[in-house]
Design an enzyme around this catalytic site. Structure first.
Site, PDB file in Angstrom:
ATOM      1  CG  ASN A   1     -19.927 -32.772   4.107  1.00  0.00           C
ATOM      2  OD1 ASN A   1     -19.770 -32.792   5.321  1.00  0.00           O
ATOM      3  ND2 ASN A   1     -20.082 -31.659   3.420  1.00  0.00           N
TER       4      ASN A   1
ATOM      5  CE  LYS B   1     -18.682 -25.445   0.125  1.00  0.00           C
ATOM      6  NZ  LYS B   1     -19.166 -25.974  -1.136  1.00  0.00           N
TER       7      LYS B   1
ATOM      8  CG  ASP C   1     -14.530 -28.148  -3.114  1.00  0.00           C
ATOM      9  OD1 ASP C   1     -14.472 -27.057  -2.529  1.00  0.00           O
ATOM     10  OD2 ASP C   1     -15.497 -28.922  -3.031  1.00  0.00           O
TER      11      ASP C   1
ATOM     12  N   GLY D   1     -20.090 -35.784  -9.742  1.00  0.00           N
ATOM     13  CA  GLY D   1     -19.670 -36.011  -8.353  1.00  0.00           C
ATOM     14  C   GLY D   1     -18.562 -35.051  -7.974  1.00  0.00           C
TER      15      GLY D   1
END
Ligand code: RIB
Length: 309
Positions: free
Chosen positions: A13, A42, A258, A293
């Site tokens: 994404n 992810k 993640d 981020g």
């Protein structure tokens, strides 16, 4: 020397990130404090974590034929991720996430998967050799289940460890559950999957054990229940162990899960046992909370070792 190999089937994404004092109420307009655009998803975050930690990473995914897709393609190449199985979709735009980060580092995310939802079992079949030759197959739930299930089948047939991060939470078919070696839910995901609410430590151990039995096929499957500031509960077929969290100054928790999954996959691919791998992953998750981020916060081994003494 063994070179760790991790193959990821997952989402890529672009994250539109707003920092704000708080979330707006229904019907309210708020003035935010800052805006950034980062790569994310992810799947891509976890692939990046594994690549930064020294794994040879293959990514199976879909991006759109647009500027966001180009941004992700460039990022994948600069992380030295193998993109042979990343397709560009002419009909669907690149997946996006809108993220609000509050001053305490907590985040709220809405994902519109778009091209990510067009990954098919044929795509995973095409990457069959990369899955079969990997040490670890890494899956999440932002992409179609049937493609992940096919990937898990190939992994199972070839002795590749299957690690599923069940985020965002949804019910899973038994056929997929039975192919998982390691499941890494957070508390809310564990509740959805086990059907058990938990507040006490006894209840959460019971929920982890329920999940461990659900996925257990050959006596080897483990559940790694991530509990944020309360650390991690590791539930293997033979033992249950609590691993404490590592305190850090939190800037943004986006992507911490993640970093955890990517580091866990890499540590296992390096031949470490599950307990050592979970400790390393816990430090990776903590390190990711110190940077704004998602993809930018995926840590290096040096950063993890500075935290993981
Ligand atoms: O886990 C964080 C990620 O969730 C973000 O990068 C966003 O894209 C969503 O997939």
């Amino acid at each position: 020397m063994h070179h760790p190999k991790v193959t990821v089937v997952g989402s890529a994404n672009v994250d539109l990130v707003i920092r704000a004092e708080r979330m707006p109420n229904k019907g309210e307009t708020l003035i935010g404090e800052a805006f950034d655009i980062f790569t994310g998803g992810k799947g891509f975050n976890q692939a990046t974590a594994a690549a930064r930690l020294g794994a040879e990473v293959t990514f199976i995914g879909r991006i759109g034929e647009d500027a966001f897709g180009e941004m992700l393609q460039t990022a994948m190449e600069s992380e030295q991720i193998d993109t042979r199985f990343v397709k560009t979709d002419a009909d669907n735009g690149t997946g996006i996430a809108t993220i609000v980060v509050e001053p305490d580092g907590d985040n709220s995310i809405i994902v519109v998967p778009r091209a990510n939802m067009c990954i098919t079992p044929t795509d995973t079949d095409a990457a069959g050799d990369s899955i079969a030759n990997a040490d670890v197959l890494l899956l999440q739930l932002e992409t179609p289940i049937d493609a992940s299930q096919r990937a898990a089948e190939i992994a199972r047939e070839n002795g590749t460890i299957v690690l599923l991060d069940p985020a965002p939470a949804r019910q899973l078919p038994v056929d997929l559950l039975k192919k998982i070696d390691i499941l890494t839910p957070n508390a809310s995901e564990a509740t959805v999957l086990s059907g058990q609410e938990f507040t006490t430590s006894e209840q959460r151990t019971a929920a982890a054990k329920t999940l461990q039995k659900q996925i257990n096929q050959d006596g080897l499957s483990s559940v790694v229940l991530t509990l944020g500031e309360q650390g991690v509960l590791l539930c293997t077929p033979t033992e249950t162990e609590h691993i404490p969290a590592i305190p850090v100054d939190v800037i943004d928790t986006t992507g911490a899960g993640d970093a955890f999954s990517g580091a866990l996959a890499t540590a296992l691919a390096n031949g470490n046992n599950i307990t050592e791998s979970v400790k390393y992953a816990t430090a990776a998750g903590a390190a990711a909370c110190t940077v704004l981020g998602a993809t930018p916060s995926m840590p290096t081994d040096k950063k993890i070792k500075a935290i993981h003494k």
